[in-house]
Design a protein around this motif. Sequence first.
Motif, PDB file in Angstrom:
ATOM      1  N   SER A  47      -4.720   8.955  -5.208  1.00 34.45           N
ATOM      2  CA  SER A  47      -5.458   9.103  -3.663  1.00 34.45           C
ATOM      3  C   SER A  47      -4.087   8.949  -2.691  1.00 34.45           C
ATOM      4  O   SER A  47      -4.364   9.074  -1.632  1.00 34.45           O
ATOM      5  N   THR A  48      -3.001   9.105  -3.040  1.00 36.33           N
ATOM      6  CA  THR A  48      -1.700   9.011  -2.460  1.00 36.33           C
ATOM      7  C   THR A  48      -1.125  10.446  -1.967  1.00 36.33           C
ATOM      8  O   THR A  48      -1.969  11.689  -2.384  1.00 36.33           O
TER       9      THR A  48
ATOM     10  N   ILE B 123       0.784  16.373   0.994  1.00 33.42           N
ATOM     11  CA  ILE B 123       0.536  17.012  -0.300  1.00 33.42           C
ATOM     12  C   ILE B 123      -0.241  16.031  -0.981  1.00 33.42           C
ATOM     13  O   ILE B 123       0.588  15.161  -1.454  1.00 33.42           O
ATOM     14  N   PRO B 124      -1.477  16.023  -1.365  1.00 35.28           N
ATOM     15  CA  PRO B 124      -1.977  15.216  -2.139  1.00 35.28           C
ATOM     16  C   PRO B 124      -1.247  15.158  -3.414  1.00 35.28           C
ATOM     17  O   PRO B 124      -0.887  16.108  -4.225  1.00 35.28           O
TER      18      PRO B 124
ATOM     19  N   VAL C 136       1.648   5.968  -0.221  1.00 34.94           N
ATOM     20  CA  VAL C 136       2.456   7.223   0.395  1.00 34.94           C
ATOM     21  C   VAL C 136       3.933   7.341   0.122  1.00 34.94           C
ATOM     22  O   VAL C 136       4.536   6.214   0.311  1.00 34.94           O
ATOM     23  N   ALA C 137       4.414   8.416   0.128  1.00 33.14           N
ATOM     24  CA  ALA C 137       5.964   8.537  -0.031  1.00 33.14           C
ATOM     25  C   ALA C 137       6.095   9.875   1.003  1.00 33.14           C
ATOM     26  O   ALA C 137       5.854  11.073   0.824  1.00 33.14           O
TER      27      ALA C 137
ATOM     28  N   ALA D 298       0.815  -1.243   0.127  1.00 35.83           N
ATOM     29  CA  ALA D 298      -0.105   0.000  -0.057  1.00 35.83           C
ATOM     30  C   ALA D 298       0.817   1.182  -0.075  1.00 35.83           C
ATOM     31  O   ALA D 298       0.198   2.389  -0.177  1.00 35.83           O
ATOM     32  N   ALA D 299       2.007   1.339   0.155  1.00 34.14           N
ATOM     33  CA  ALA D 299       2.859   2.299   0.123  1.00 34.14           C
ATOM     34  C   ALA D 299       4.143   2.169  -0.697  1.00 34.14           C
ATOM     35  O   ALA D 299       4.441   1.223  -1.505  1.00 34.14           O
ATOM     36  N   PHE D 300       4.469   3.583  -1.281  1.00 34.18           N
ATOM     37  CA  PHE D 300       5.994   3.379  -2.077  1.00 34.18           C
ATOM     38  C   PHE D 300       7.114   3.259  -1.129  1.00 34.18           C
ATOM     39  O   PHE D 300       7.774   2.360  -1.123  1.00 34.18           O
TER      40      PHE D 300
END
Length: 256
Positions: free
Chosen positions: A123-124, A164-165, A103-104, A57-59
């Motif tokens: 969406s991230t 920051i989207p 997320v990053a 689910a994440a970067f």
Amino acid sequence: MVFDTITFSEKDGIATLMLNRPQVMNALSTQMRAEITQALNGIATDTRCVVMTGAGAAFCSGQDLGDPSAAADIEATLRREYEPMLRAVTHCRAPVIAAVNGVAAGAGANLALAADVVMAIDSTYFVQAFTKIGLIPDAGGTWIVPRLIGNARAMGAMLFADKIPARQAADWGLIWEALPEDEFVETVQARARQLADGPTSAYLAVRQAVRESGANDFATQLELEAKLQGEAGRSDDFREGVQAFLQKRKPRFTGR
């Protein structure tokens, strides 16, 4: 090459590097940094595009605060482990696409932003999370982010550590594109294929010219352009591109 914290594969001119510690949101450990560096420095000579992404689910959620390196001499860790990893991204022999699938955060955000092109699921989000634990942005963030979005936005992003989207990041110019999740993989692959089929040496010259422009005055940049354009003009790809244009066909670039 076989790794423990990443997966790495090369096929049809495209290499895929996947950060593979989903149980900790692909947080960066000493081993992962070493493996990213080794993989990027060792890509095959016929690889013409690299896609860097994350498992799960994440970067990448940034530095693994549970890794021994987090409690060690941070300055030494940055010099010994982060700098070689980031140079491996920015000096890779093929263009690098960061495909930000989730997320990053922190150093994970700046690892993505060091790539030549950044594409993200809409969406991230990206977050310069460093001040939340009493640190300053590192992993190249204080160099990369102001050049992409200007000092005012960079300062706010770093001081407040707000999320920051991805769509806002694209609107600001922090990244190239934010995409709906159902289009993300297909679009990234299409862009990777476009780069892999293109004039690789010209792409790398573009990278060099753009990144050096911030430190050059106009006259120096004109000199650099002339030098790089001269090299491009002597390439097989330039000759092929002209022939394809005159013959009204698609060029068959070789990257040379």
